[in-house]
Enzyme design. Structure first.
Site, PDB file in Angstrom:
ATOM      1  N   ASP A 172       0.840  -1.190   0.000  1.00 58.24           N
ATOM      2  CA  ASP A 172       0.000   0.000   0.000  1.00 58.24           C
ATOM      3  C   ASP A 172       0.880   1.246   0.000  1.00 58.24           C
ATOM      4  O   ASP A 172       1.892   1.298   0.721  1.00 58.24           O
ATOM      5  CB  ASP A 172      -0.886   0.036   1.246  1.00 58.24           C
ATOM      6  CG  ASP A 172      -1.937  -1.062   1.257  1.00 58.24           C
ATOM      7  OD1 ASP A 172      -1.989  -1.845   0.289  1.00 58.24           O
ATOM      8  OD2 ASP A 172      -2.695  -1.130   2.244  1.00 58.24           O
ATOM      9  N   HIS A 187      -6.177   2.342  -3.964  1.00 63.56           N
ATOM     10  CA  HIS A 187      -6.220   2.476  -2.507  1.00 63.56           C
ATOM     11  C   HIS A 187      -7.143   3.630  -2.131  1.00 63.56           C
ATOM     12  O   HIS A 187      -7.023   4.228  -1.060  1.00 63.56           O
ATOM     13  CB  HIS A 187      -4.817   2.701  -1.958  1.00 63.56           C
ATOM     14  CG  HIS A 187      -4.683   2.437  -0.484  1.00 63.56           C
ATOM     15  ND1 HIS A 187      -5.413   1.473   0.183  1.00 63.56           N
ATOM     16  CD2 HIS A 187      -3.900   3.020   0.477  1.00 63.56           C
ATOM     17  CE1 HIS A 187      -5.081   1.461   1.472  1.00 63.56           C
ATOM     18  NE2 HIS A 187      -4.180   2.401   1.676  1.00 63.56           N
ATOM     19  N   HIS A 205      -7.937   9.359   2.345  1.00 65.57           N
ATOM     20  CA  HIS A 205      -7.573   8.273   3.257  1.00 65.57           C
ATOM     21  C   HIS A 205      -8.414   8.388   4.530  1.00 65.57           C
ATOM     22  O   HIS A 205      -7.932   8.777   5.610  1.00 65.57           O
ATOM     23  CB  HIS A 205      -6.079   8.320   3.582  1.00 65.57           C
ATOM     24  CG  HIS A 205      -5.519   6.979   3.921  1.00 65.57           C
ATOM     25  ND1 HIS A 205      -5.613   6.433   5.184  1.00 65.57           N
ATOM     26  CD2 HIS A 205      -4.887   6.051   3.167  1.00 65.57           C
ATOM     27  CE1 HIS A 205      -5.049   5.244   5.197  1.00 65.57           C
ATOM     28  NE2 HIS A 205      -4.602   4.982   3.983  1.00 65.57           N
ATOM     29  N   HIS A 227       3.784  -2.350   3.173  1.00 65.54           N
ATOM     30  CA  HIS A 227       3.596  -0.942   2.819  1.00 65.54           C
ATOM     31  C   HIS A 227       4.857  -0.370   2.175  1.00 65.54           C
ATOM     32  O   HIS A 227       5.963  -0.815   2.473  1.00 65.54           O
ATOM     33  CB  HIS A 227       3.252  -0.117   4.059  1.00 65.54           C
ATOM     34  CG  HIS A 227       1.950  -0.479   4.692  1.00 65.54           C
ATOM     35  ND1 HIS A 227       1.811  -1.581   5.508  1.00 65.54           N
ATOM     36  CD2 HIS A 227       0.723   0.098   4.610  1.00 65.54           C
ATOM     37  CE1 HIS A 227       0.550  -1.665   5.922  1.00 65.54           C
ATOM     38  NE2 HIS A 227      -0.122  -0.660   5.391  1.00 65.54           N
TER      39      HIS A 227
END
Length: 267
Positions: free
Chosen positions: A62, A114, A118, A208
């Site tokens: 990610d 993604h 966020h 990540h």
């Protein structure tokens, strides 16, 4: 003849930690009991792994912030000749780091969404969820020339409504079975141990490549070497899904509870 057992203070302390963790999990089960059931087969669900007897595994990364970590991670993958991996990119980051997106694309790695902002999508209205997903999809399509069909929600957060909107838009929601905990910067050795001991055929591994994760690029070569020693082949998430029907289940299931127990008990 009388007999007795001697317990060390450390063992007793650990025993009470585990008991406390079990009680915590039991409380969560009671409070969240409406959320723990597995989704019905007809309802959209998130994919955590794929049932297969083949030793296939998908490394996923990610990225939502920074520019220092993606380069070293891509270099490790290149040096180790791992040409199959999946990157989930947030669209604001992708717009400001188009050169890195191009490097990921040119290396042949799979790119998934993604999301846009966020935030936890379960807190948004259905229309806002749709806007977030479509905005991110448009940005990534423009940058890569290919519309993403996989999405990992920010923070791994979703509910049934989020899953339904994503499904309506043609996306598969991707979670993970093995969390490296690299986002906690728990140490290279611990990151490697978590991945290599928890890995299983059909596994999706969470890693990540954001700057906040400072040890991933150091742990990654060791992870790759050990998984290969165990006989694993690296594939993309889409290739893994193509092996059979993926396991769809709700976020608060037995695997989630086990992770809470492990973290609470310090395992």
């Amino acid at each position: 003849m009388n007999s007795f057992y001697v317990f060390s203070g450390k063992k007793i302390k650990r025993f009470f930690y585990i008991c406390a963790a079990a009680l915590l999990a039991a409380g969560v089960v009671y409070v969240e009991r409406g959320n723990i059931t597995v989704f019905s087969e007809s309802a959209p669900s998130a994919i955590y792994s794929v049932p297969t007897e083949k030793k296939l595994i998908a490394l996923t990364f990610d990225i939502s912030w920074g520019e220092k970590r993606p380069g070293p991670i891509l270099k490790v993958l290149e040096d180790k000749k791992v040409d199959k991996a999946t990157f989930f990119l947030s669209s604001p980051w992708s717009k400001t780091h188009q050169d890195i997106v191009a490097n990921i694309k040119n290396a042949g790695y799979e790119i998934g969404s993604h999301g846009h902002k966020h935030v936890n999508y379960s807190t948004l209205s259905s229309e806002e969820i749709r806007t977030q997903i479509t905005t991110a999809g448009t940005v990534l399509t423009e940058l890569t020339g290919k519309e993403p069909k996989l999405i990992r929600m920010p923070n791994g957060d979703f509910d049934k409504r989020v899953l339904q909107v994503a499904n309506d838009l043609g996306y598969k929601v991707i979670q993970w079975d093995t969390d490296s905990l690299d986002w906690k910067n728990i140490g290279v050795e611990n990151i490697v141990k978590r991945v290599t001991t928890k890995a299983h055929p059909g596994d999706i591994v969470l890693l990540h490549a954001s700057d906040s994760c400072k040890q991933t690029h150091e742990a990654l070569p060791l992870i790759i070497d050990e998984l290969r020693r165990q006989g694993y082949e690296f594939v993309t998430v889409s290739e893994l899904i193509g092996q059979g029907s993926a396991e769809g289940k709700e976020v608060r299931d037995s695997a989630w509870l086990n992770n809470q127990l492990e973290d609470a008990a310090g395992l």
